[in-house]
Motif scaffolding. Sequence first.
Motif, PDB file in Angstrom:
ATOM      1  N   GLU A  16       0.803  -1.019   0.008  1.00 23.11           N
ATOM      2  CA  GLU A  16       0.007  -0.046   0.505  1.00 23.11           C
ATOM      3  C   GLU A  16       0.935   1.198   0.012  1.00 23.11           C
ATOM      4  O   GLU A  16       0.262   2.638  -0.892  1.00 23.11           O
ATOM      5  N   LYS A  17       1.942   1.610   0.789  1.00 26.31           N
ATOM      6  CA  LYS A  17       3.007   2.414   1.083  1.00 26.31           C
ATOM      7  C   LYS A  17       3.241   2.453  -0.681  1.00 26.31           C
ATOM      8  O   LYS A  17       4.013   4.245  -1.104  1.00 26.31           O
ATOM      9  N   PHE A  18       4.131   1.595  -0.789  1.00 23.69           N
ATOM     10  CA  PHE A  18       4.995   1.970  -1.915  1.00 23.69           C
ATOM     11  C   PHE A  18       4.204   2.499  -2.660  1.00 23.69           C
ATOM     12  O   PHE A  18       4.538   3.355  -3.319  1.00 23.69           O
ATOM     13  N   LYS A  19       2.475   2.051  -3.274  1.00 26.61           N
ATOM     14  CA  LYS A  19       2.711   2.632  -4.465  1.00 26.61           C
ATOM     15  C   LYS A  19       1.717   4.127  -4.169  1.00 26.61           C
ATOM     16  O   LYS A  19       1.717   4.692  -4.833  1.00 26.61           O
ATOM     17  N   GLU A  20       1.263   4.443  -2.649  1.00 26.81           N
ATOM     18  CA  GLU A  20       0.907   5.633  -2.088  1.00 26.81           C
ATOM     19  C   GLU A  20       2.100   7.214  -2.194  1.00 26.81           C
ATOM     20  O   GLU A  20       1.931   7.776  -3.085  1.00 26.81           O
ATOM     21  N   LYS A  21       4.027   5.988  -1.967  1.00 25.32           N
ATOM     22  CA  LYS A  21       4.487   7.013  -1.707  1.00 25.32           C
ATOM     23  C   LYS A  21       5.126   7.304  -3.337  1.00 25.32           C
ATOM     24  O   LYS A  21       5.303   8.445  -4.072  1.00 25.32           O
ATOM     25  N   ARG A  22       5.531   6.039  -3.428  1.00 27.22           N
ATOM     26  CA  ARG A  22       6.127   5.924  -5.344  1.00 27.22           C
ATOM     27  C   ARG A  22       5.292   5.506  -6.425  1.00 27.22           C
ATOM     28  O   ARG A  22       6.478   5.848  -7.634  1.00 27.22           O
ATOM     29  N   GLY A  23       4.366   5.276  -6.160  1.00 31.46           N
ATOM     30  CA  GLY A  23       3.574   4.797  -7.011  1.00 31.46           C
ATOM     31  C   GLY A  23       3.972   3.360  -8.032  1.00 31.46           C
ATOM     32  O   GLY A  23       4.083   2.699  -9.269  1.00 31.46           O
ATOM     33  N   ILE A  24       4.777   2.658  -7.075  1.00 26.82           N
ATOM     34  CA  ILE A  24       5.574   0.707  -7.376  1.00 26.82           C
ATOM     35  C   ILE A  24       4.191  -0.056  -7.058  1.00 26.82           C
ATOM     36  O   ILE A  24       3.641   0.092  -6.121  1.00 26.82           O
ATOM     37  N   THR A  25       4.082  -0.613  -7.973  1.00 28.27           N
ATOM     38  CA  THR A  25       3.155  -1.273  -8.002  1.00 28.27           C
ATOM     39  C   THR A  25       3.927  -3.258  -7.532  1.00 28.27           C
ATOM     40  O   THR A  25       5.006  -3.276  -8.269  1.00 28.27           O
ATOM     41  N   PHE A  26       3.459  -4.293  -7.347  1.00 27.75           N
ATOM     42  CA  PHE A  26       3.791  -5.665  -6.735  1.00 27.75           C
ATOM     43  C   PHE A  26       2.989  -7.113  -8.093  1.00 27.75           C
ATOM     44  O   PHE A  26       2.244  -6.375  -7.274  1.00 27.75           O
ATOM     45  N   PRO A  27       3.762  -7.846  -7.779  1.00 26.94           N
ATOM     46  CA  PRO A  27       4.920  -8.260  -7.614  1.00 26.94           C
ATOM     47  C   PRO A  27       6.052  -7.265  -9.106  1.00 26.94           C
ATOM     48  O   PRO A  27       5.635  -6.689 -10.119  1.00 26.94           O
ATOM     49  N   ASN A  28       7.742  -7.165  -8.528  1.00 28.44           N
ATOM     50  CA  ASN A  28       8.653  -6.348  -8.980  1.00 28.44           C
ATOM     51  C   ASN A  28       9.445  -6.817  -9.277  1.00 28.44           C
ATOM     52  O   ASN A  28      10.366  -6.951  -8.339  1.00 28.44           O
ATOM     53  N   PRO A  29      10.458  -6.761 -10.074  1.00 27.35           N
ATOM     54  CA  PRO A  29      10.859  -7.509 -10.779  1.00 27.35           C
ATOM     55  C   PRO A  29      12.311  -6.845  -9.901  1.00 27.35           C
ATOM     56  O   PRO A  29      13.499  -7.394  -9.690  1.00 27.35           O
ATOM     57  N   ARG A  30      12.038  -5.667  -9.827  1.00 24.57           N
ATOM     58  CA  ARG A  30      13.340  -4.544  -9.328  1.00 24.57           C
ATOM     59  C   ARG A  30      13.732  -4.541  -8.148  1.00 24.57           C
ATOM     60  O   ARG A  30      14.398  -4.865  -7.127  1.00 24.57           O
ATOM     61  N   PHE A  31      12.574  -5.048  -6.957  1.00 26.08           N
ATOM     62  CA  PHE A  31      12.682  -5.051  -6.124  1.00 26.08           C
ATOM     63  C   PHE A  31      11.708  -6.861  -5.579  1.00 26.08           C
ATOM     64  O   PHE A  31      10.398  -6.128  -5.187  1.00 26.08           O
ATOM     65  N   GLN A  32      12.371  -7.061  -4.735  1.00 29.08           N
ATOM     66  CA  GLN A  32      10.710  -8.497  -4.735  1.00 29.08           C
ATOM     67  C   GLN A  32      11.014  -8.514  -3.435  1.00 29.08           C
ATOM     68  O   GLN A  32      11.327  -8.140  -2.293  1.00 29.08           O
ATOM     69  N   LEU A  33       9.255  -8.806  -2.595  1.00 24.66           N
ATOM     70  CA  LEU A  33       8.953  -8.760  -1.069  1.00 24.66           C
ATOM     71  C   LEU A  33       8.876 -10.574  -1.146  1.00 24.66           C
ATOM     72  O   LEU A  33       8.079 -10.975  -1.861  1.00 24.66           O
ATOM     73  N   PHE A  34       9.755 -10.602   0.132  1.00 20.16           N
ATOM     74  CA  PHE A  34       9.738 -11.872   0.110  1.00 20.16           C
ATOM     75  C   PHE A  34       8.834 -12.298   1.939  1.00 20.16           C
ATOM     76  O   PHE A  34       8.850 -11.051   2.659  1.00 20.16           O
ATOM     77  N   VAL A  35       8.445 -12.598   2.443  1.00 21.04           N
ATOM     78  CA  VAL A  35       6.753 -12.837   3.556  1.00 21.04           C
ATOM     79  C   VAL A  35       7.380 -14.944   3.920  1.00 21.04           C
ATOM     80  O   VAL A  35       7.665 -15.807   3.373  1.00 21.04           O
ATOM     81  N   ASP A  36       8.281 -14.708   5.588  1.00 20.45           N
ATOM     82  CA  ASP A  36       7.791 -15.847   5.894  1.00 20.45           C
ATOM     83  C   ASP A  36       7.105 -16.161   7.477  1.00 20.45           C
ATOM     84  O   ASP A  36       6.968 -15.044   7.937  1.00 20.45           O
ATOM     85  N   GLY A  37       7.013 -17.148   8.466  1.00 22.36           N
ATOM     86  CA  GLY A  37       6.643 -17.352   9.201  1.00 22.36           C
ATOM     87  C   GLY A  37       5.096 -17.518   9.460  1.00 22.36           C
ATOM     88  O   GLY A  37       4.202 -17.193   8.975  1.00 22.36           O
ATOM     89  N   GLY A  38       4.356 -18.901   9.966  1.00 29.85           N
ATOM     90  CA  GLY A  38       2.959 -19.670  10.236  1.00 29.85           C
ATOM     91  C   GLY A  38       2.876 -19.941   8.948  1.00 29.85           C
ATOM     92  O   GLY A  38       1.903 -20.523   8.912  1.00 29.85           O
ATOM     93  N   VAL A  39       3.304 -20.217   7.840  1.00 26.84           N
ATOM     94  CA  VAL A  39       2.951 -20.793   6.438  1.00 26.84           C
ATOM     95  C   VAL A  39       2.940 -22.397   6.898  1.00 26.84           C
ATOM     96  O   VAL A  39       3.623 -22.948   7.369  1.00 26.84           O
TER      97      VAL A  39
END
Length: 506
Positions: free
Chosen positions: A379-402
């Motif tokens: 939400e904040k990346f889109k609000e602040k910079r107009g960046i959307t995901f998934p994004n090859p330039r900067f990747q988001l990963f998550v872990d924990g509880g899966v």
Amino acid sequence: MSGKGALSGTEVATHNSRASCWIIVHGKVYDVTDFLDEHPGGSKIILKYAGKDATCEYEPIHPPNAISDNLPPEKCLGPVDMGTVKRVEIKITDQEKARLGRLQLRPPLDEILNLHDFEAIAKLVMPEKAWAYYSSAADDEITHRENHAAYHRIWFRPRILRDMTHVDWSTRILGHRSSMPVYITATALGKLGHPDGELNLTRAAAKHGVIQMIPTLASCSLDDLMDAAQPGQVQFLQLYVNKDRQVTRRIVQHAEKRGIKALFITVDAPQLGRREKDMRMKFDAEDPDEVTKSGGEVDRSQGAAKAITGFIDPGLSWKDIPWFKSITKMPLILKGVQCWEDALEAYDQNLAGVVLSNHGGRQLDFARSGIEVLVEVVEKFKEKRGITFPNPRFQLFVDGGVRRATDVLKAVALGATSVGIGRPFLYAFSAYGTEGVDKALQILHDEFEMNLRLIGAQTIADVVPSMVDATNIHSHVVAVPGDRLYDSNYESMQHARLRETTRAKM
């Protein structure tokens, strides 16, 4: 190991007291006299092996280089002629006999239907010390439980009447192909659960085309794990940053030379969290009166984990990022980011991505789940910079509880490139070895195939934000369905207890 210049076992055996304490580990003799009172696990366990071969006790609970990293070089006295070393008699306790009996009663793998099942069996057949280390989390373990519960606040919005004859759940992680949007995340001390340790993960990852992240604190060496990889198999490295930057430089550059494809720098551990299940296990393992009598004070405030993490630099900061860029060309990812501001700073510093993670709930209790932070970051990346995901330039990963492919698909829909799974694979190999991890990965494959069809997504690229409702993700007190399998495996924390009294001998 034997040969000219080797010490004799007879000589080593004479150094068997607090005044002069030598031990043998992997065929080498070490003078640990001055280290006795510094050992986080207490002096008693070392003195038990004074003048003897301590490898069997040392190996499962220390990374291969732990002893050389914690002792000055001159304390390594050289090789010993193992033919002259008296073997330590291992006494099997009634408790251990009972555990080995339970091991024989494991259900066949075809009766294991989900990742929860591995945990249920592992809890019964693992050594108690290993279970305490793997399962423990910080303080009241609120975050540990929240990591899983947060996925229950996200619901699907499936699409219908799409041709689901063929579905494909493969993806690319940092440019490397993966058979599913899952990687095996770094978890320490694999040999606590199985003699082959992390090798179980390497073998199964190769078979299933998934990426293994090798831990700094693996029970197996980096070289052993890379030598065990198949040609073309992709491996990442998780890094704890040493106070001695030259040590860190050596580790990183050696990893890059060997072919590691990405460096995940852990940034959420300037101090170790208090993992009380682990701490109680260590407290019970050593009689404090004996320590007091022997004149040594032992810091048990961090449990078993403290023994292997004293080298981590609490001074690590953003100012160190340019230095990391100067020593390696590997993509750099920060592991343990917990708010959008830090994720954006990582983006601005031209890093390759971040893992939104709270260390499996093992660091700061009441840290939010990675999946909740993911919603905020996107939400904040889109609000602040107009960046959307998934994004090859900067990747988001998550872990924990899966625990299910549905958890992974929720994260993917919300913008994650991939999800790290840790404990379930530990439990799989602790109970069944490599075949257990093989089965766990096959279960995930089966779940992905079914769930992609049911949500109406032919490929991972078709798993989009409109397929989930995360309206309640930030509402921590909203009612959610309980997960009976998860809850039945979770072991409640215990209070301090009165000591058991023993009947006086007649």
